[in-house]
Structures are given as C-alpha cells and as structure tokens.
Motif scaffolding. Structure first.
Motif, PDB file in Angstrom:
ATOM      1  N   ASP A 109     -16.837  44.921 -20.364  1.00  0.00           N
ATOM      2  CA  ASP A 109     -18.228  45.382 -20.227  1.00  0.00           C
ATOM      3  C   ASP A 109     -19.050  45.221 -21.497  1.00  0.00           C
ATOM      4  O   ASP A 109     -19.977  45.998 -21.763  1.00  0.00           O
ATOM      5  CB  ASP A 109     -18.259  46.864 -19.780  1.00  0.00           C
ATOM      6  N   GLY A 111     -17.136  43.208 -13.342  1.00  0.00           N
ATOM      7  CA  GLY A 111     -18.510  43.422 -12.887  1.00  0.00           C
ATOM      8  C   GLY A 111     -19.403  42.899 -13.988  1.00  0.00           C
ATOM      9  O   GLY A 111     -19.479  43.502 -15.054  1.00  0.00           O
ATOM     10  N   HIS A 112     -20.010  41.756 -13.769  1.00  0.00           N
ATOM     11  CA  HIS A 112     -20.829  41.118 -14.810  1.00  0.00           C
ATOM     12  C   HIS A 112     -22.299  41.234 -14.392  1.00  0.00           C
ATOM     13  O   HIS A 112     -22.707  40.697 -13.366  1.00  0.00           O
ATOM     14  CB  HIS A 112     -20.421  39.656 -14.980  1.00  0.00           C
TER      15      HIS A 112
END
Ligand code: GDP
Ligand code: IMO
Ligand code: MG
Length: 423
Positions: free
Chosen positions: A13, A40-41
């Motif tokens: 993250d 999760g980009h």
C-alpha cells in the motif's frame, strides 16, 4: 530493450497503483508479476478513483498493453468484477489486456482453505485478505494447480473436480468452524470462467521476449511489499509470493541482466495491514493522526491499517534486496502538522543495538531508536514545484536520500495523478 521494475519497499500500500499510472505514459507494456486479488492498487485522475486488484495499473492509458504474468494468481470472479467496473471506459480488452496461460487459478475452495487455515490459527493468524492466495500458491508449488491455459482444454472441469475433491478432504481435516455456501460460490466461479476464457490468453514470456526485441519499453508492476516477501519478509506474517525484484524474473520470464531501473516506492511513514511485527508502530495520537490524514484503510478489505514512523532499518534492507536505483516517496502531505517527525535508525534488542532486520523479528521485543526532525505546518497537496516545499520537508527528503544512499526521484503529495513532483 531493458525492463524497469516498480516495487513496494514496506508492507504494501505504498502507492504503487498511483505511480504506475503516472509512469505508464512512458511505457509500452505494463506487466504484473506476482500476487493476486489480495492487492488493491488505487489510482485517481479527473475526479475518478479506481481500485485494481488483478489488472495492471496501466489500463487507463489507451496506448499501453497490460499483461498479467505467469506469477500472478487469478480469481475469475474478482477479475470479472474488475472488468465490469471498467465498463464506462470502453477499454479495448482484446488487444490491451493479455493474460498468461501459465498464471494459476484461485478456486472457490482455495478461499475456503484460506479461511479455515486462519480460523484454526486463532491469535497467531496472519491476517490474510482471505482471497485464497496462500492455498493457490501451495497448489502451484505442490504441482497440483490449475492454470489459465487449462481452461481452454475440454477436460478442464475434470481437473477442477479432482482438485475440488482434494480440497474438500483437506477442509475436513482442518475441521475449522467456518460457514460457507460452496454451491453459490461455484456458480459464480463457473459463470466467470466462461467469461474469462474469452479474454486474450497468451504465452506471456514469449510476448515479453518479442516486445523486448522490438525495442518496447516494459514496466513490471509489483504487488504487496518487500517486507511481505515469502523469503525475505517478516515470516510467517507474509504473503505467499516473491514480492521482491527476483519475482519479476520468475513471474514474467525476464532475465536478470535485462533489468535496468528498479523503482522502490515507500511512504514517508509506515503502515501495515494484518498481523505481524511492526517495530515503529504507534498506538498514540500520532498514529491516529497518520491513519486519519492518510485515509489508511485497506483498499481490498477495508481494514484499518496500522501506522507508525518511517523505519530506515527495514527500508535499507528492502533497498538492498531489490537493488533499488531510484526511490519514490509517497504521502509526505500526510505528515503536515506534526511538530516532530521521527525516523527509526536502529533497533534495541535483548542482544544489543542492531541496524539490520533480525531473524527473530516476529518473536523478540524490539525498541526502535529514533532520530527527530522538525515538522512543518504547510499543506503540501496543492504544491507543484520543489521550490514551494517548506524547508523542513526539503530537509527531511535530503536526510533520507543521504541515509538511504539512493536518489529520491518522485515526491508524491496527494492521491491524484497530478500531485506528483519529479526531481
Ligand atoms: P498500492 O497498493 O501500493 O497501490 O497502494 P494503495 O492504493 O493500497 O494505498 C495507497 C493509498 O494512498 C491510496 O488510497 C492512494 O489513493 C493514496 N495515495 C497515493 N499517493 C498518495 C499521496 O502522495 N498522498 C496521499 N494523501 N494519498 C496518496
Ligand atoms: P498491495 O499490492 C498490504 C497482507 C495481508 C496479510 C498478509 C497475507 O495493495 O500493496 P494474503 O492475503 O496474501 O494471504 O495476506 O499480507 N497483504 C497486503 N497488505 N497491501 C497488499 O497488497 C497486501 N496483500 C497482502 O494483510 O497481512
Ligand atoms: Mg494496496
């Protein structure tokens, strides 16, 4: 033509999605090399915010080809949801999104095995995203896995049934108290598999060879962060893939001597989501302030991220493991308003003061040794030139560059594409 890599240097993250999106304008191919929907980009532009899990972060640029490499594990259900979310953009997926036939599949029962394994661990749980990552990679290395290319053969359902049988036996053996509805999970899976088969499945290493020969510029996009690497991370509180530079070689078929720049991305502080050691973690108001100002909630699970000061011991380790040539510092704006900024330069352990990551980082008490810097009050988010930065922020950057012996080439001061300053 050389390949550049972009990797997270902390516990994930760091802002990889944002920077890949920014850099895509100068590349022909963006290739994800490991991980799966645990990632999760996030990227933001023109008032839109997107979170990508399996699809590379260059997908919004009309020119670039986005490739999902052999090292990635794919859940067809999550993949198809991502595709659906992208429908307003009219992306030419047939030509702009390629999937390796050698990428392994995440089956519904991989997710159940993940949940069962975590449930029986109790307090010792990893804090997995429960996307089935560990079990899918276990089947890969155990030589039992199913690959995307298998879906093109007539007998793929037989393979699926064989693996299903094995998984159900394993689940019975683990005997965890988890509730699930396998029938509806399988329905969604089969439906998505039908749709996934229509995408462009390729021999991705061959595509990469040819792109290199044709002089195309390739950027390999990492997922997670170096401290979550299966070998070099804070084991066992890690993910199940090689998140470090070597992962780009095995996850795409890139020869080590073809790698040129290694972009290492880090936050101006540190976050971690899930369990495991985090020497500079803060439990006070400062930690809360970072979490609030940085909106530190997981892009995949929504869990609150643990926050703490920058850890140079860990960062130096990651720079070395990856051979980082250029650094990118994210979220400096989040530190505006702190009177004092701290940076950890060593660890005090029962065996004395050390400046490296100890083997028993997960079990031994560690007290971080801090250096302190004057903070700054100014809001950085609207600044577009280095000259506008407050002196103490510039001093912080200069100090870090010297301590890390690596140039900081990008300073990011907000989530938007435009809030990116090149040095
Ligand atoms: P990734 O997994 O490395 O792509 O990072 P995530 O997307 O999970 O988390 C990074 C978060 O920080 C996202 O919400 C981004 O929109 C946001 N972000 C990225 N760069 C900056 C920055 O410089 N400042 C601020 N305030 N937010 C940023
Ligand atoms: P991106 O690419 C942050 C963490 C999980 C858990 C551990 C193992 O967005 O930076 P897994 O689901 O892989 O079995 O979880 O790793 N984790 C991440 N933390 N960012 C990620 O990805 C992560 N992917 C996995 O929270 O602690
Ligand atoms: Mg993320």
């Amino acid at each position: 033509m050389a390949v550049d890599l972009l990797l997270g240097l902390q516990w994930g993250d760091e802002g990889k999605g944002k920077i890949v999106d920014v850099l895509t304008a100068s590349y022909d191919v963006i290739a994800r090399f490991q991980g799966g929907p645990n990632a999760g980009h996030t990227l933001e532009f023109e008032g839109n915010k997107h979170v990508l899990h399996t699809i590379p972060s260059g997908i919004f640029h009309p020119k670039a080809v986005n490739l999902i490499g052999n090292g990635v594990v794919i859940d067809p259900v999550i993949f198809m949801k991502e595709i659906e979310n992208l429908s307003p953009y009219q992306i030419d997926f047939k030509n702009k999104l390629l999937i390796s036939k050698k990428a392994h599949l995440i089956l519904p029962t991989h997710r159940l095995l993940d949940a069962a394994s975590e449930a029986v661990k109790g307090k010792a749980k990893i804090g997995s995203t429960l996307k089935g990552i560990g079990p899918a990679y276990m089947d890969k290395t155990g030589r039992n896995g199913m690959r995307m290319g298998d879906l093109l053969a007539d007998d793929w359902e037989e393979k699926y049934q064989r693996l299903l049988k094995k998984h159900l036996a394993l689940l019975e053996g683990i005997n965890a108290q988890i509730e699930y509805d396998l029938i509806s999970m399988q329905e969604a899976f089969f439906e998505s598999v039908k749709a996934v088969r229509e995408f462009t499945l390729v021999d991705s290493e061959q595509y990469i060879f040819e792109a290199q020969k044709a002089g195309k510029k390739i950027l390999a996009e990492g997922a997670q962060g170096s401290l979550l690497d299966i070998d070099f991370g804070t084991y066992p509180f890690v993910t199940s893939s090689t998140t470090t530079a070597a992962g780009a070689c095995t996850g795409l078929g890139i020869a080590p001597n073809k790698i040129k720049e290694v972009f290492g991305i880090f936050k101006a502080y540190t976050t971690r989501v899930g369990s495991g050691p985090f020497p500079t973690e803060l439990f006070d108001e400062d930690g809360k302030q970072m979490g609030v100002a940085g909106h530190e909630f997981g892009a995949t699970t929504g869990r609150a991220r643990r926050c703490g000061w920058l850890d140079l011991v860990a960062l130096k380790y990651s720079i070395q493991i990856n051979g980082v040539t250029q650094l990118m510092m994210m979220k400096g704006d989040v530190l505006s308003g702190f009177k004092t900024i701290k940076v950890c330069t060593a660890y005090d352990t029962p065996k004395g003061r050390i400046d490296y990551l100890p083997y028993d980082i997960a079990s031994e008490p560690i007290t971080p040794v801090y250096e302190e810097f004057e903070g700054w009050e100014e809001d950085l988010t609207a600044m577009t030139r280095l000259e506008e930065f407050p002196k103490s922020f510039l001093d912080y950057i200069t100090y870090l560059e010297a301590a890390l012996e690596t140039p900081i080439r990008i300073v990011s001061v907000g989530p938007d594409r435009k809030q990116t300053i090149f040095r």
